[in-house]
Design a protein around this motif. Structure first.
Motif, PDB file in Angstrom:
ATOM      1  N   UNK A  15       0.847  -1.185   0.000  1.00  0.00           N
ATOM      2  CA  UNK A  15       0.000   0.000   0.000  1.00  0.00           C
ATOM      3  C   UNK A  15       0.885   1.238   0.000  1.00  0.00           C
ATOM      4  N   UNK A  16       0.259   2.371  -0.220  1.00  0.00           N
ATOM      5  CA  UNK A  16       0.976   3.627  -0.389  1.00  0.00           C
ATOM      6  C   UNK A  16       1.010   4.397   0.919  1.00  0.00           C
ATOM      7  N   UNK A  17       2.188   4.899   1.289  1.00  0.00           N
ATOM      8  CA  UNK A  17       2.308   5.797   2.430  1.00  0.00           C
ATOM      9  C   UNK A  17       2.077   7.229   1.956  1.00  0.00           C
ATOM     10  N   UNK A  18       1.594   8.067   2.844  1.00  0.00           N
ATOM     11  CA  UNK A  18       1.213   9.420   2.459  1.00  0.00           C
ATOM     12  C   UNK A  18       2.380  10.406   2.473  1.00  0.00           C
ATOM     13  N   UNK A  19       3.532   9.972   2.942  1.00  0.00           N
ATOM     14  CA  UNK A  19       4.692  10.857   3.047  1.00  0.00           C
ATOM     15  C   UNK A  19       5.868  10.322   2.230  1.00  0.00           C
ATOM     16  N   UNK A  20       6.799  11.218   1.931  1.00  0.00           N
ATOM     17  CA  UNK A  20       8.078  10.818   1.371  1.00  0.00           C
ATOM     18  C   UNK A  20       8.191  10.774  -0.128  1.00  0.00           C
ATOM     19  N   UNK A  21       7.105  11.021  -0.849  1.00  0.00           N
ATOM     20  CA  UNK A  21       7.137  10.863  -2.290  1.00  0.00           C
ATOM     21  C   UNK A  21       7.442  12.131  -3.053  1.00  0.00           C
ATOM     22  N   UNK A  22       7.393  12.001  -4.383  1.00  0.00           N
ATOM     23  CA  UNK A  22       7.634  13.125  -5.297  1.00  0.00           C
ATOM     24  C   UNK A  22       6.380  13.319  -6.137  1.00  0.00           C
ATOM     25  N   UNK A  23       5.702  14.425  -5.895  1.00  0.00           N
ATOM     26  CA  UNK A  23       4.481  14.756  -6.605  1.00  0.00           C
ATOM     27  C   UNK A  23       4.377  16.277  -6.616  1.00  0.00           C
ATOM     28  N   UNK A  24       4.071  16.843  -7.756  1.00  0.00           N
ATOM     29  CA  UNK A  24       3.998  18.299  -7.786  1.00  0.00           C
ATOM     30  C   UNK A  24       3.680  18.838  -9.160  1.00  0.00           C
ATOM     31  N   UNK A  25       3.967  20.089  -9.338  1.00  0.00           N
ATOM     32  CA  UNK A  25       3.724  20.762 -10.609  1.00  0.00           C
ATOM     33  C   UNK A  25       5.056  21.280 -11.157  1.00  0.00           C
ATOM     34  N   UNK A  26       5.159  21.280 -12.472  1.00  0.00           N
ATOM     35  CA  UNK A  26       6.382  21.764 -13.094  1.00  0.00           C
ATOM     36  C   UNK A  26       7.585  20.883 -12.887  1.00  0.00           C
ATOM     37  N   UNK A  27       7.352  19.575 -12.648  1.00  0.00           N
ATOM     38  CA  UNK A  27       8.481  18.689 -12.341  1.00  0.00           C
ATOM     39  C   UNK A  27       8.427  17.382 -13.122  1.00  0.00           C
ATOM     40  N   UNK A  28       7.689  17.361 -14.231  1.00  0.00           N
ATOM     41  CA  UNK A  28       7.525  16.123 -14.971  1.00  0.00           C
ATOM     42  C   UNK A  28       8.671  15.802 -15.905  1.00  0.00           C
ATOM     43  N   UNK A  29       8.676  14.601 -16.470  1.00  0.00           N
ATOM     44  CA  UNK A  29       9.712  14.183 -17.428  1.00  0.00           C
ATOM     45  C   UNK A  29       9.622  14.996 -18.711  1.00  0.00           C
ATOM     46  N   UNK A  30      10.750  15.077 -19.411  1.00  0.00           N
ATOM     47  CA  UNK A  30      10.824  15.812 -20.674  1.00  0.00           C
ATOM     48  C   UNK A  30      11.165  14.859 -21.815  1.00  0.00           C
ATOM     49  N   UNK A  31      10.476  15.006 -22.929  1.00  0.00           N
ATOM     50  CA  UNK A  31      10.828  14.296 -24.157  1.00  0.00           C
ATOM     51  C   UNK A  31      11.775  15.196 -24.938  1.00  0.00           C
ATOM     52  N   UNK A  32      13.003  14.729 -25.181  1.00  0.00           N
ATOM     53  CA  UNK A  32      14.018  15.550 -25.837  1.00  0.00           C
ATOM     54  C   UNK A  32      14.556  14.857 -27.089  1.00  0.00           C
ATOM     55  N   UNK A  71       8.556  17.916 -25.719  1.00  0.00           N
ATOM     56  CA  UNK A  71       7.332  17.926 -24.916  1.00  0.00           C
ATOM     57  C   UNK A  71       7.705  17.865 -23.435  1.00  0.00           C
ATOM     58  N   UNK A  72       7.076  18.709 -22.647  1.00  0.00           N
ATOM     59  CA  UNK A  72       7.138  18.570 -21.193  1.00  0.00           C
ATOM     60  C   UNK A  72       5.943  17.707 -20.817  1.00  0.00           C
ATOM     61  N   UNK A  73       6.194  16.439 -20.527  1.00  0.00           N
ATOM     62  CA  UNK A  73       5.108  15.489 -20.267  1.00  0.00           C
ATOM     63  C   UNK A  73       4.353  15.817 -18.977  1.00  0.00           C
ATOM     64  N   UNK A  74       5.052  16.423 -18.033  1.00  0.00           N
ATOM     65  CA  UNK A  74       4.376  16.849 -16.816  1.00  0.00           C
ATOM     66  C   UNK A  74       3.399  17.981 -17.099  1.00  0.00           C
ATOM     67  N   UNK A  75       3.840  18.940 -17.905  1.00  0.00           N
ATOM     68  CA  UNK A  75       2.960  20.048 -18.280  1.00  0.00           C
ATOM     69  C   UNK A  75       1.751  19.534 -19.060  1.00  0.00           C
ATOM     70  N   UNK A  76       2.002  18.589 -19.977  1.00  0.00           N
ATOM     71  CA  UNK A  76       0.892  17.990 -20.726  1.00  0.00           C
ATOM     72  C   UNK A  76      -0.101  17.350 -19.775  1.00  0.00           C
ATOM     73  N   UNK A  77       0.400  16.606 -18.792  1.00  0.00           N
ATOM     74  CA  UNK A  77      -0.470  15.952 -17.820  1.00  0.00           C
ATOM     75  C   UNK A  77      -1.293  16.992 -17.053  1.00  0.00           C
ATOM     76  N   UNK A  78      -0.630  18.019 -16.552  1.00  0.00           N
ATOM     77  CA  UNK A  78      -1.325  19.036 -15.768  1.00  0.00           C
ATOM     78  C   UNK A  78      -2.410  19.724 -16.582  1.00  0.00           C
ATOM     79  N   UNK A  79      -2.104  20.043 -17.841  1.00  0.00           N
ATOM     80  CA  UNK A  79      -3.077  20.740 -18.681  1.00  0.00           C
ATOM     81  C   UNK A  79      -4.235  19.843 -19.084  1.00  0.00           C
TER      82      UNK A  79
END
Length: 293
Positions: free
Chosen positions: A86-103, A180-188
């Protein structure tokens, strides 16, 4: 490997009731977060830890094989291991402007990449999941360790690559360009922050141990924020090829309030990612609770 346990008072020894294998990456964001926990700087009553530092795809594979009690994993993998973890609620990486980039080496329409080799940092990484959600027609996927992706793109071994971690800060130095900024795509496209990696623990540890673990992990993240210099030596020991500036930028990008606690917004983002992946046929819909009840 070292074993770290909770600090002991001079008058009372605290028995270790659960010795847990603990996986996380040597990246600055993880060593920043876990430093206090593995070095006994925060209370973790009854818990001992044997750290194992590996790249995220290795951790994914270890958890898929059931080889770790607690570990950082890609959120992509979460949907494949919910029967046992199961997933713990602390310690992870989740946010905005921090996604993978296709280069790539030159600017081009991503649609032109169909049938051409694209490097990804592991089959179960969130980067791989986001690319598959972004364009399911991109099927010529090559899996490489994340640090080998930029050189492979630069030398023409692959047509493009999805980069993560500190590569976000250094790809332009190799003459590469962002497609492509895949994180930005996801957020949008979803309105949600992007879930990159989270901390999972075996369900079989039991509710008491899981709650103690989650509390100790939260304390470790809070300690890191309150004492930002305390982890410097531990961070630098595992990131010798990075400058202090890149380490600091890495931590700033991937460690935030969601790392302390996912909260309602973070939990929603995780559920949306898993739902989108299930709808795309990438994983089966989950039936077990995500969190400690």
């Amino acid at each position: 490997m070292t074993t770290a346990t909770a600090p002991q008072t001079e008058t009372e020894a605290k028995p270790v009731l659960s010795e847990l294998s603990l996986g996380f990456s040597p990246c600055p964001n993880d060593t920043f977060i876990f430093n206090a926990l593995v070095h006994g700087l925060v209370p973790s009553p009854g818990l001992g830890f044997t750290p194992r530092l590996e790249d995220v795809e290795t951790l994914n594979r270890l958890v898929l094989a059931g080889a770790l009690d607690v570990s950082k994993i890609s959120y992509h993998l979460l949907g494949h291991v919910l029967e046992d973890y199961l997933l713990l609620r602390s310690g992870g990486a989740l946010g905005r402007g921090c996604g993978p980039l296709l280069v790539a080496r030159t600017q081009l329409d991503p649609a032109r990449l169909k049938d051409r080799p694209i490097a990804l940092p592991g089959e179960y990484t969130t980067a791989a999941l986001l690319l598959r959600l972004f364009d399911p027609s991109l099927e010529n996927l090559v899996y490489l360790p994340f640090e080998k992706i930029m050189p492979a793109v630069a030398d023409g071994s692959v047509a493009a690559g999805v980069i993560i971690h500190e590569s976000r800060f250094t790809y332009q130095g190799l003459g590469l360009t962002k497609l492509v900024d895949l994180g930005q795509w996801w957020e949008e496209s979803t309105g949600q922050p992007i879930p990159l990696g989270g901390i999972v623990a075996r369900r079989s540890l039991g509710r008491e141990v899981l709650l103690a673990l989650e509390e100790a992990l939260t304390a470790s993240v809070r300690h890191a924020f309150a004492n930002p210099g305390a982890a410097r030596g531990y961070i630098r020991a595992h990131s010798q090829e990075m400058s202090d500036a890149v380490c600091d930028a890495h931590i700033s990008l991937y460690v935030n309030d969601f790392s302390v606690n996912l909260g309602a917004e973070g939990e929603t983002a995780v559920r949306v990612l898993l739902e989108r992946a299930a709808q795309a046929g990438i994983m089966k819909p989950g039936s077990r609770p995500l969190f400690i009840s």
